[in-house]
Scaffold this motif. Sequence first.
Motif, PDB file in Angstrom:
ATOM      1  N   PHE A 177       9.789  46.034 -43.184  1.00  0.00           N
ATOM      2  CA  PHE A 177      10.872  47.038 -42.349  1.00  0.00           C
ATOM      3  C   PHE A 177      12.105  46.658 -43.088  1.00  0.00           C
ATOM      4  N   VAL A 178      12.257  45.718 -44.069  1.00  0.00           N
ATOM      5  CA  VAL A 178      13.569  45.188 -44.733  1.00  0.00           C
ATOM      6  C   VAL A 178      13.598  45.165 -46.294  1.00  0.00           C
ATOM      7  N   GLN A 179      12.277  45.474 -46.754  1.00  0.00           N
ATOM      8  CA  GLN A 179      12.445  45.644 -48.067  1.00  0.00           C
ATOM      9  C   GLN A 179      12.945  46.667 -48.655  1.00  0.00           C
ATOM     10  N   GLY A 180      12.699  47.486 -48.419  1.00  0.00           N
ATOM     11  CA  GLY A 180      13.221  48.911 -48.926  1.00  0.00           C
ATOM     12  C   GLY A 180      14.165  49.043 -48.210  1.00  0.00           C
ATOM     13  N   MET A 181      15.085  48.516 -48.028  1.00  0.00           N
ATOM     14  CA  MET A 181      16.535  48.381 -47.801  1.00  0.00           C
ATOM     15  C   MET A 181      17.190  47.360 -48.492  1.00  0.00           C
ATOM     16  N   GLU A 182      17.122  45.989 -48.556  1.00  0.00           N
ATOM     17  CA  GLU A 182      17.107  45.432 -49.504  1.00  0.00           C
ATOM     18  C   GLU A 182      17.068  45.577 -51.307  1.00  0.00           C
ATOM     19  N   ASP A 183      15.768  46.522 -51.833  1.00  0.00           N
ATOM     20  CA  ASP A 183      16.189  46.459 -53.034  1.00  0.00           C
ATOM     21  C   ASP A 183      17.150  47.939 -53.131  1.00  0.00           C
ATOM     22  N   SER A 184      17.624  48.611 -52.346  1.00  0.00           N
ATOM     23  CA  SER A 184      18.138  49.788 -52.539  1.00  0.00           C
ATOM     24  C   SER A 184      19.522  48.673 -52.777  1.00  0.00           C
ATOM     25  N   PHE A 185      20.038  48.311 -51.739  1.00  0.00           N
ATOM     26  CA  PHE A 185      21.161  47.393 -52.129  1.00  0.00           C
ATOM     27  C   PHE A 185      21.056  46.768 -53.636  1.00  0.00           C
ATOM     28  N   LEU A 186      20.197  45.885 -53.903  1.00  0.00           N
ATOM     29  CA  LEU A 186      20.031  44.878 -55.197  1.00  0.00           C
ATOM     30  C   LEU A 186      20.043  46.347 -56.435  1.00  0.00           C
ATOM     31  N   ALA A 187      19.410  47.233 -56.352  1.00  0.00           N
ATOM     32  CA  ALA A 187      19.191  48.429 -56.955  1.00  0.00           C
ATOM     33  C   ALA A 187      19.858  48.612 -58.229  1.00  0.00           C
ATOM     34  N   GLY A 188      19.642  48.303 -59.240  1.00  0.00           N
ATOM     35  CA  GLY A 188      20.923  48.199 -60.946  1.00  0.00           C
ATOM     36  C   GLY A 188      21.182  47.542 -60.932  1.00  0.00           C
ATOM     37  N   ARG A 189      21.315  45.994 -60.708  1.00  0.00           N
ATOM     38  CA  ARG A 189      21.456  45.003 -60.559  1.00  0.00           C
ATOM     39  C   ARG A 189      20.541  43.737 -61.858  1.00  0.00           C
ATOM     40  N   PRO A 190      21.816  43.432 -61.970  1.00  0.00           N
ATOM     41  CA  PRO A 190      20.624  41.640 -62.585  1.00  0.00           C
ATOM     42  C   PRO A 190      19.896  40.820 -61.623  1.00  0.00           C
ATOM     43  N   PRO A 191      19.033  40.492 -62.302  1.00  0.00           N
ATOM     44  CA  PRO A 191      18.846  39.482 -61.446  1.00  0.00           C
ATOM     45  C   PRO A 191      18.571  38.343 -60.476  1.00  0.00           C
ATOM     46  N   LEU A 192      18.239  37.911 -59.696  1.00  0.00           N
ATOM     47  CA  LEU A 192      19.305  37.109 -58.464  1.00  0.00           C
ATOM     48  C   LEU A 192      19.090  36.089 -59.444  1.00  0.00           C
ATOM     49  N   GLN A 193      20.123  35.201 -58.640  1.00  0.00           N
ATOM     50  CA  GLN A 193      20.431  33.663 -59.892  1.00  0.00           C
ATOM     51  C   GLN A 193      19.567  32.849 -58.797  1.00  0.00           C
ATOM     52  N   GLU A 194      18.722  31.671 -58.938  1.00  0.00           N
ATOM     53  CA  GLU A 194      18.311  31.408 -56.985  1.00  0.00           C
ATOM     54  C   GLU A 194      19.072  29.581 -57.885  1.00  0.00           C
ATOM     55  N   THR A 245      12.574  41.233 -51.008  1.00  0.00           N
ATOM     56  CA  THR A 245      12.851  41.670 -51.750  1.00  0.00           C
ATOM     57  C   THR A 245      11.827  41.580 -53.255  1.00  0.00           C
ATOM     58  N   SER A 246      11.268  42.859 -53.441  1.00  0.00           N
ATOM     59  CA  SER A 246      10.775  42.803 -54.988  1.00  0.00           C
ATOM     60  C   SER A 246      12.044  42.780 -56.029  1.00  0.00           C
ATOM     61  N   HIS A 247      13.029  42.572 -56.267  1.00  0.00           N
ATOM     62  CA  HIS A 247      14.308  42.338 -57.305  1.00  0.00           C
ATOM     63  C   HIS A 247      13.615  41.594 -57.284  1.00  0.00           C
ATOM     64  N   SER A 248      13.694  41.124 -59.008  1.00  0.00           N
ATOM     65  CA  SER A 248      14.100  40.323 -59.883  1.00  0.00           C
ATOM     66  C   SER A 248      14.200  38.851 -59.712  1.00  0.00           C
ATOM     67  N   THR A 249      14.247  38.027 -59.816  1.00  0.00           N
ATOM     68  CA  THR A 249      14.909  36.487 -59.896  1.00  0.00           C
ATOM     69  C   THR A 249      14.944  35.443 -60.803  1.00  0.00           C
ATOM     70  N   LYS A 250      15.462  35.128 -61.406  1.00  0.00           N
ATOM     71  CA  LYS A 250      15.899  33.437 -62.179  1.00  0.00           C
ATOM     72  C   LYS A 250      16.118  32.320 -61.714  1.00  0.00           C
ATOM     73  N   PRO A 251      16.300  31.608 -62.338  1.00  0.00           N
ATOM     74  CA  PRO A 251      16.546  30.460 -62.191  1.00  0.00           C
ATOM     75  C   PRO A 251      18.512  30.231 -62.388  1.00  0.00           C
ATOM     76  N   ALA A 252      19.649  30.058 -61.602  1.00  0.00           N
ATOM     77  CA  ALA A 252      20.563  29.631 -61.867  1.00  0.00           C
ATOM     78  C   ALA A 252      21.062  28.629 -63.111  1.00  0.00           C
ATOM     79  N   ASN A 253      21.695  28.741 -63.947  1.00  0.00           N
ATOM     80  CA  ASN A 253      22.473  28.151 -64.320  1.00  0.00           C
ATOM     81  C   ASN A 253      23.606  27.747 -64.222  1.00  0.00           C
ATOM     82  N   LEU A 254      24.138  27.346 -63.340  1.00  0.00           N
ATOM     83  CA  LEU A 254      25.132  26.834 -62.500  1.00  0.00           C
ATOM     84  C   LEU A 254      24.913  25.478 -61.907  1.00  0.00           C
TER      85      LEU A 254
END
Length: 312
Positions: A194-211, A24-33
């Motif tokens: 074949f996957v990135q477009g779908m994952e980006d669609s699912f994650l659109a409008g959400r905050p960054p994924l937290q790793e 996915t090209s969705h943004s990420t950030k380190p989790a603080n949890l």
Amino acid sequence: MLRKSGLSVIGALTIVALSACTQTSHSTKPANLGKAISSAAMEALIDQPGPIELETVVGADWIADFSGLLNLKDPKAVAAGLRDHEEPIQIYAHLLRHPTQGFFMVDTGVSKRLVADPASLGVGWVLRTFAKIERMQVRQDTLSVIKSEGVPLNGVFMTHLHLDHISGMPDVPKDVPIYTGPGEPEYSSLVHMFVQGMEDSFLAGRPPLQELQFAKDPDGRLEGVIDVFGDGSFFAIQSPGHTPGSMAFVVRTTAGPVLLTGDTCHTRWGWDNGVEPGSYIDDRERTRKNLLALKALSERHPKMIVKLGHQP
């Protein structure tokens, strides 16, 4: 000759570009949890009943090629005479109810929208056909599950980001934090074209994924362990191999410890015999190593209930 050479160069560059396609090209950030701890510190606690109520919901019944779910070339599988076929599987969402932290999920189950109109969610024809989405039979859709709790969903912990684990994401409120293993969103594969477009669609409008941020297990039994809530009730285990950011989880429930393997192991036969998944895998040796490490963990704690990626 020049034309052919030019086309060859273009073809090679195209292959390189496609192979570098991230999940996915969705943004990420380190989790603080959470905080990293040793496996020994976790194991000193997990046999004691904990505060969490855990419910596993079957989102859908589905099928998959057995050769994807299990390494049929493994000597144990060969000796057992196992052959490729369509294998019944299930898609899960695990519901965690913590007395002070609230309601969380591990993986997302299935949204009715995915089965009814996958194209509207960015699921392309190739993926729809390969994954046989039309053969998913929804049992408990994610939207109904979340509504039935009657309290806000405070977060979703992903064992990994494959379609059958994010398939309930369209029903998850947009402001809910999504937690992944390190490197999971960014890893590259040719399949991701074949996957990135779908994952980006699912994650659109959400905050960054937290790793989640792991440290090397000083005891060497596992790759890394995080005490997620800091109270010894819920642990994330770094288990890369199926994907680079794959995780498993141990939950200290009111009834005793439960291990959620994610897709480190898909099937009951694979778990019982210590055989890793088949073609649905990124790094076979690392997956086998982590599967055996999780299996050893469960054997050290005989009362532990093991919940697999796709079979009861």
